[in-house]
Design a protein around this motif. Sequence first.
Motif, short mmCIF file in Angstrom:
data_model
loop_
_atom_site.label_atom_id
_atom_site.label_comp_id
_atom_site.label_asym_id
_atom_site.label_seq_id
_atom_site.Cartn_x
_atom_site.Cartn_y
_atom_site.Cartn_z
N GLU A 193 -3.38 -2.00 -2.84
CA GLU A 193 -3.57 -0.96 -1.83
C GLU A 193 -4.95 -1.10 -1.17
O GLU A 193 -5.08 -0.97 0.05
N ASN A 194 -5.96 -1.36 -1.98
CA ASN A 194 -7.31 -1.55 -1.42
C ASN A 194 -7.36 -2.75 -0.48
O ASN A 194 -7.97 -2.70 0.60
N GLY A 195 -6.70 -3.84 -0.89
CA GLY A 195 -6.67 -5.04 -0.05
C GLY A 195 -5.98 -4.78 1.28
O GLY A 195 -6.44 -5.22 2.33
N ALA A 196 -4.86 -4.05 1.21
CA ALA A 196 -4.13 -3.71 2.44
C ALA A 196 -4.99 -2.85 3.37
O ALA A 196 -5.04 -3.08 4.58
N LEU A 197 -5.69 -1.87 2.78
CA LEU A 197 -6.54 -0.99 3.58
C LEU A 197 -7.69 -1.77 4.22
O LEU A 197 -8.04 -1.54 5.39
N MET A 198 -8.27 -2.72 3.48
CA MET A 198 -9.37 -3.51 4.01
C MET A 198 -8.93 -4.35 5.22
O MET A 198 -9.68 -4.49 6.19
N HIS A 238 8.94 -2.11 4.61
CA HIS A 238 7.54 -2.24 4.23
C HIS A 238 7.08 -3.69 4.14
O HIS A 238 6.10 -4.09 4.77
N VAL A 239 7.79 -4.49 3.35
CA VAL A 239 7.31 -5.85 3.05
C VAL A 239 7.31 -6.73 4.30
O VAL A 239 6.31 -7.41 4.59
N LEU A 240 8.40 -6.71 5.07
CA LEU A 240 8.44 -7.55 6.28
C LEU A 240 7.39 -7.11 7.30
O LEU A 240 6.76 -7.93 7.95
N THR A 241 7.20 -5.79 7.43
CA THR A 241 6.23 -5.28 8.41
C THR A 241 4.81 -5.66 8.03
O THR A 241 4.05 -6.20 8.85
N VAL A 242 4.43 -5.38 6.78
CA VAL A 242 3.05 -5.65 6.38
C VAL A 242 2.78 -7.16 6.34
O VAL A 242 1.68 -7.61 6.69
N THR A 243 3.78 -7.94 5.95
CA THR A 243 3.58 -9.40 5.90
C THR A 243 3.44 -9.98 7.31
O THR A 243 2.67 -10.92 7.52
N MET A 244 4.16 -9.41 8.27
CA MET A 244 3.99 -9.85 9.66
C MET A 244 2.58 -9.52 10.15
O MET A 244 1.97 -10.28 10.90
N GLY A 245 2.04 -8.37 9.71
CA GLY A 245 0.65 -8.04 10.04
C GLY A 245 -0.32 -9.06 9.49
O GLY A 245 -1.28 -9.46 10.17
N PHE A 298 1.31 2.01 5.55
CA PHE A 298 1.79 3.39 5.48
C PHE A 298 3.18 3.45 4.83
O PHE A 298 3.44 4.31 3.96
N LEU A 299 4.07 2.53 5.21
CA LEU A 299 5.40 2.48 4.61
C LEU A 299 5.31 2.17 3.11
O LEU A 299 6.09 2.68 2.31
N GLY A 300 4.33 1.33 2.73
CA GLY A 300 4.12 1.03 1.31
C GLY A 300 3.74 2.28 0.53
O GLY A 300 4.16 2.46 -0.62
N GLY A 301 2.94 3.14 1.16
CA GLY A 301 2.58 4.40 0.51
C GLY A 301 3.79 5.30 0.28
O GLY A 301 3.92 5.94 -0.78
N ILE A 302 4.68 5.33 1.26
CA ILE A 302 5.91 6.14 1.10
C ILE A 302 6.77 5.58 -0.03
O ILE A 302 7.32 6.33 -0.85
N TRP A 303 6.87 4.24 -0.08
CA TRP A 303 7.64 3.60 -1.17
C TRP A 303 6.99 3.93 -2.53
O TRP A 303 7.69 4.26 -3.49
N ALA A 304 5.67 3.86 -2.60
CA ALA A 304 4.97 4.18 -3.85
C ALA A 304 5.21 5.64 -4.26
O ALA A 304 5.37 5.95 -5.44
N ASP A 305 5.25 6.51 -3.27
CA ASP A 305 5.50 7.93 -3.55
C ASP A 305 6.89 8.13 -4.13
O ASP A 305 7.08 8.91 -5.08
N GLN A 306 7.87 7.41 -3.59
CA GLN A 306 9.24 7.52 -4.10
C GLN A 306 9.40 6.89 -5.48
O GLN A 306 10.14 7.39 -6.32
N SER A 307 8.70 5.77 -5.70
CA SER A 307 8.87 5.04 -6.96
C SER A 307 8.00 5.59 -8.10
O SER A 307 8.45 5.67 -9.24
N TRP A 308 6.75 5.95 -7.76
CA TRP A 308 5.79 6.33 -8.80
C TRP A 308 5.27 7.76 -8.67
O TRP A 308 4.46 8.20 -9.48
N GLY A 309 5.70 8.48 -7.63
CA GLY A 309 5.29 9.87 -7.49
C GLY A 309 3.91 10.06 -6.91
O GLY A 309 3.33 11.14 -7.01
#
Length: 220
Positions: free
Chosen positions: A207-212, A128-135, A187-198
């Motif tokens: 999340e809003n910043g990433a979506l924007m 997640h982190v490397l992918t989104v940061t490369m974006g 998208f990968l961040g959302g999966i991580w959030a689902d695993q960590s926080w349900g």
Amino acid sequence: FILCIELYILILLATVIGWVMLSKRTLSATFWILIATVIIHTLGMVIRMWLMGRPPVTNLYSSAVYVGWGAAGLGLLLEWIYRNGIGSVIAAVTGFLSLIIAQHLMTMGDTMEMMRAVLDSNFWLTTHVLTVTMGYASTFVSGFLAIAYILLGVFTTRLTKETANSINRMVYGVVCFSLFFSFVGTFLGGIWADQSWGRFWGWDPKENGALMIVIWNALI
């Protein structure tokens, strides 16, 4: 990384001199200096990864270093394709600014701090982190390319039709690259959030910043 800062300044100055003197030899030499600088930047990150036993992005400091590396790498790729000096300038400016930011962040404390429990996952830090940061790094590059287009058109006579078309293709290609990585990373961040926080999505500021950023790149 301080050596990289100095080399990025050298690359910027040498490229500008090459443009003024219309010297292809100078631009070619600058390209090879850029390759060496990106290699040194990469080695610095690899050493940090080895010392920490972690992926390259774990905190704000390492994010700035990684963004600078990604942006410089993209600039190097553009220069390898077009060989007109624009890629070198973009790599030099983005690499320099990112590492200057990193140097200021370094004063806030330990740059190899322990990870918080919720973030203590090498798998998600790598995906997640490397992918989104490369974006984000590539979005950074596309923005500077657009700024270069405006500066060349307003303050110089170098913005010929051929140069304008080249920069236009660069911006479009990099924005497509940015869109892919920022979308997949979010998208990968959302999966991580689902695993960590349900929950996959919670509309918090990150999340809003990433979506924007994803929407912004998609609109372009």
